[in-house]
Enzyme design. Structure first.
Site, PDB file in Angstrom:
ATOM      1  N   ASP A  52      63.393  81.173  35.849  1.00  0.00           N
ATOM      2  CA  ASP A  52      62.792  81.527  34.566  1.00  0.00           C
ATOM      3  C   ASP A  52      61.348  81.044  34.676  1.00  0.00           C
ATOM      4  OD1 ASP A  52      61.781  81.379  32.024  1.00  0.00           O
ATOM      5  OD2 ASP A  52      63.600  80.578  31.122  1.00  0.00           O
ATOM      6  N   ILE A  53      60.404  81.948  34.510  1.00  0.00           N
ATOM      7  CA  ILE A  53      59.004  81.595  34.780  1.00  0.00           C
ATOM      8  C   ILE A  53      58.511  80.459  33.873  1.00  0.00           C
ATOM      9  CG2 ILE A  53      57.766  83.204  33.242  1.00  0.00           C
ATOM     10  CD1 ILE A  53      56.074  83.896  35.828  1.00  0.00           C
TER      11      ILE A  53
ATOM     12  N   ASN B 179      50.984  92.535  26.027  1.00  0.00           N
ATOM     13  CA  ASN B 179      50.596  93.858  25.487  1.00  0.00           C
ATOM     14  C   ASN B 179      49.105  93.831  25.122  1.00  0.00           C
ATOM     15  OD1 ASN B 179      50.488  92.546  22.873  1.00  0.00           O
ATOM     16  ND2 ASN B 179      52.726  92.683  22.894  1.00  0.00           N
TER      17      ASN B 179
ATOM     18  N   VAL C  25      59.449  88.774  29.017  1.00  0.00           N
ATOM     19  CA  VAL C  25      58.895  87.516  29.502  1.00  0.00           C
ATOM     20  C   VAL C  25      57.823  86.993  28.533  1.00  0.00           C
ATOM     21  CG1 VAL C  25      57.120  88.524  31.012  1.00  0.00           C
ATOM     22  CG2 VAL C  25      58.131  86.348  31.605  1.00  0.00           C
ATOM     23  N   ASP C  26      57.126  87.917  27.866  1.00  0.00           N
ATOM     24  CA  ASP C  26      56.116  87.561  26.861  1.00  0.00           C
ATOM     25  C   ASP C  26      56.756  86.695  25.758  1.00  0.00           C
ATOM     26  OD1 ASP C  26      53.699  87.589  25.612  1.00  0.00           O
ATOM     27  OD2 ASP C  26      53.776  89.677  24.914  1.00  0.00           O
TER      28      ASP C  26
ATOM     29  N   SER D  13      55.264  94.882  34.304  1.00  0.00           N
ATOM     30  CA  SER D  13      55.625  96.277  33.936  1.00  0.00           C
ATOM     31  C   SER D  13      57.056  96.689  34.282  1.00  0.00           C
ATOM     32  CB  SER D  13      54.670  97.307  34.577  1.00  0.00           C
ATOM     33  OG  SER D  13      53.445  97.337  33.895  1.00  0.00           O
TER      34      SER D  13
ATOM     35  N   GLY E 276      59.887  95.714  33.192  1.00  0.00           N
ATOM     36  CA  GLY E 276      60.915  95.585  32.158  1.00  0.00           C
ATOM     37  C   GLY E 276      60.740  96.673  31.112  1.00  0.00           C
ATOM     38  N   VAL E 277      60.297  96.255  29.934  1.00  0.00           N
ATOM     39  CA  VAL E 277      60.108  97.191  28.814  1.00  0.00           C
ATOM     40  C   VAL E 277      59.201  98.366  29.208  1.00  0.00           C
ATOM     41  CG1 VAL E 277      59.162  97.372  26.457  1.00  0.00           C
ATOM     42  CG2 VAL E 277      60.365  95.303  27.158  1.00  0.00           C
ATOM     43  N   TYR E 278      58.196  98.128  30.019  1.00  0.00           N
ATOM     44  CA  TYR E 278      57.243  99.187  30.371  1.00  0.00           C
ATOM     45  C   TYR E 278      57.776 100.156  31.440  1.00  0.00           C
ATOM     46  CZ  TYR E 278      53.477  97.229  27.480  1.00  0.00           C
ATOM     47  OH  TYR E 278      52.704  96.800  26.418  1.00  0.00           O
TER      48      TYR E 278
HETATM   49  N1  AR6 Z   1      61.017  84.695  33.724  1.00  0.00           N
HETATM   50  C1  AR6 Z   1      60.691  85.560  34.698  1.00  0.00           C
HETATM   51  N2  AR6 Z   1      60.797  86.904  34.573  1.00  0.00           N
HETATM   52  C2  AR6 Z   1      61.253  87.378  33.390  1.00  0.00           C
HETATM   53  C3  AR6 Z   1      61.607  86.546  32.310  1.00  0.00           C
HETATM   54  C4  AR6 Z   1      61.470  85.147  32.509  1.00  0.00           C
HETATM   55  N3  AR6 Z   1      61.782  84.275  31.562  1.00  0.00           N
HETATM   56  N4  AR6 Z   1      62.024  87.335  31.291  1.00  0.00           N
HETATM   57  C5  AR6 Z   1      61.950  88.601  31.708  1.00  0.00           C
HETATM   58  N5  AR6 Z   1      61.482  88.634  32.981  1.00  0.00           N
HETATM   59  P1  AR6 Z   1      58.894  92.605  30.576  1.00  0.00           P
HETATM   60  P2  AR6 Z   1      56.744  94.574  30.910  1.00  0.00           P
HETATM   61  C6  AR6 Z   1      61.216  89.786  33.846  1.00  0.00           C
HETATM   62  O1  AR6 Z   1      59.682  93.567  29.768  1.00  0.00           O
HETATM   63  O2  AR6 Z   1      57.670  95.555  31.504  1.00  0.00           O
HETATM   64  C7  AR6 Z   1      56.781  92.738  26.014  1.00  0.00           C
HETATM   65  O3  AR6 Z   1      57.337  93.034  24.777  1.00  0.00           O
HETATM   66  C8  AR6 Z   1      61.950  91.067  33.546  1.00  0.00           C
HETATM   67  O4  AR6 Z   1      63.270  91.034  34.119  1.00  0.00           O
HETATM   68  O5  AR6 Z   1      58.817  91.237  30.079  1.00  0.00           O
HETATM   69  O6  AR6 Z   1      55.418  94.379  31.552  1.00  0.00           O
HETATM   70  C9  AR6 Z   1      55.243  92.660  25.992  1.00  0.00           C
HETATM   71  O7  AR6 Z   1      54.773  92.174  24.760  1.00  0.00           O
HETATM   72  C10 AR6 Z   1      61.066  92.081  34.228  1.00  0.00           C
HETATM   73  O8  AR6 Z   1      61.408  92.193  35.623  1.00  0.00           O
HETATM   74  O9  AR6 Z   1      57.367  93.105  30.755  1.00  0.00           O
HETATM   75  C11 AR6 Z   1      54.862  94.065  26.245  1.00  0.00           C
HETATM   76  O10 AR6 Z   1      54.870  94.815  25.055  1.00  0.00           O
HETATM   77  C12 AR6 Z   1      59.674  91.481  34.139  1.00  0.00           C
HETATM   78  O11 AR6 Z   1      59.863  90.133  33.716  1.00  0.00           O
HETATM   79  C13 AR6 Z   1      55.925  94.598  27.150  1.00  0.00           C
HETATM   80  O12 AR6 Z   1      57.088  93.785  26.916  1.00  0.00           O
HETATM   81  C14 AR6 Z   1      58.748  92.176  33.166  1.00  0.00           C
HETATM   82  O13 AR6 Z   1      59.487  92.634  32.055  1.00  0.00           O
HETATM   83  C15 AR6 Z   1      55.556  94.411  28.608  1.00  0.00           C
HETATM   84  O14 AR6 Z   1      56.541  95.024  29.400  1.00  0.00           O
END
Ligand code: AR6
Length: 350
Positions: A9-10, A23, A32-33, A116, A118-120
């Protein structure tokens, strides 16, 4: 190790800077945000609001508040939209800008999530490829000693690309000899191994298959056996050591030391130790990393490993994966590490 892939977990990483997949408004969100803002506390959002947002592909830095790191670098990745809308260049820019900010703030250790992915919606294998390519390019051209972590949160979601994964799996299935835990078969195999060692003592193979290296290891060059031959005499004529062979091969390949240790994903300090101590015994992952950096053939790799007391065997998944890449002539250590990570093996480097 300059580039490491870790599962964590980062928000738990005690590094100089962690990178946030944010974002454009820098207002916090999910994924992760959300984890980072929750762990850092409200002060982080307060500082983010003073920054005037962040363009896609750009990065901004803040303090880390209650997090165990010093800084949070907020970068905004592209939303995946089929791949023909500049997504790759924007994602590359996220890594470049974040690394430049980290460097400008004197960070020696930086941890990235897969931006990018995850959600993106950026396909995870492609997102990982971009991360590995840009970080390794940065490290190769960076004079400072930096260690960069790619933090994989959910191992199940980790993918190195279906084709590569299935090719390696097939290669492992064809070559990997399952170890048996059954005691009887263990003892009978060990007995067989001893015999094998006896037989091979006159040959030139050192085997680590059955942990009988000491009993059956033989020198590269046979010792003349005379009555005046003492242990002292033998110790005076040791063969070329690991470190000596490594330095010789670096020269033969026309590489500089820095080119070699960077390509091996080894940090400068460890390389200095190896260079200054002709009897240095590296770990197996370090020894293999140098073989990969030097682009040695399978036979040459075996020779180098032997100098450090190791061998490649088909009873070890790590070894089979290394053999797979060497046979394919793929010496990209970062790709090899991705594959090792995918198969839960130790990574190459220090
Ligand atoms: N530690 C490490 N990696 C993680 C953690 C964590 N605690 N939690 C999730 N990940 P995402 P995006 C991974 O969706 O796609 C937000 O709402 C996850 O499995 O966090 O860039 C922002 O506000 C994935 O592989 O980021 C933006 O609106 C990676 O982190 C939007 O999501 C990125 O997933 C950004 O989307």
């Amino acid at each position: 190790m300059p580039l490491e892939i870790v599962r964590n977990d980062i928000t738990k990483m005690a590094v100089d800077a962690i990178v946030n997949a944010a974002n454009n408004e820098l207002k916090g969100g999910g994924g992760v945000d959300g984890c980072i803002h929750r762990a850092a506390g409200k002060e982080l959002l307060k500082e983010c609001k003073t920054l005037g947002g962040c363009e896609t592909g750009d990065a901004k830095i803040t303090g880390a508040y209650k997090l165990p790191c010093k800084y949070v670098i907020h970068t905004v990745g592209p939303v995946w939209n089929g791949g023909k809308n500049n997504e790759k260049a924007l994602l590359e820019s996220c890594y470049r800008k974040s690394l430049a900010l980290a460097k400008a703030h004197g960070c020696e250790t930086v941890a990235f999530p897969l931006i990018s992915a995850g959600v993106y919606g950026y396909p995870k294998d492609k997102a990982l490829r971009v991360a590995v390519d840009i970080i390794s390019e940065f490290l190769l051209n960076c004079d400072d000693d930096m260690t960069v972590y790619i933090v994989i949160f959910d191992k199940k979601a980790f993918t190195i690309g279906e084709k590569l994964f299935s090719d390696i799996k097939e290669f492992i299935d064809d070559n990997y000899v399952e170890e048996h835990s059954d005691r009887d078969s263990f003892y009978s195999r060990r007995l067989g191994a001893m015999k094998l060692c006896d037989r091979e003592a006159s040959g030139s193979r050192v085997s680590e298959f059955y942990s009988c290296d000491e009993e059956c290891s033989v020198s590269d060059r046979p010792y003349p056996s005379t009555s005046s031959d003492s242990l002292d005499d033998r110790l005076k004529v040791l063969d070329e050591s690991f470190s000596e062979m490594l330095l010789r091969k670096i020269d033969e390949k026309g590489m500089t030391d820095a080119q070699c240790y960077k390509k091996a994903n080894i940090d400068r300090k460890l390389f200095s130790k190896i260079r200054s101590n002709p009897l240095y015994r590296p770990g197996k992952t370090t020894a293999v990393a140098f073989a990969i950096a030097l682009e040695l053939s399978l036979k040459e790799t075996e020779e180098l490993l032997k100098k450090a007391g190791f061998a490649l065997s088909h009873s070890n998944k790590f070894d089979v994966i290394i053999e797979f890449f060497i046979q394919k002539g793929n010496y990209n250590i970062y790709e090899i590490n991705e594959a090792l990570f995918a198969f839960d093996q130790c990574l190459l480097g220090a």
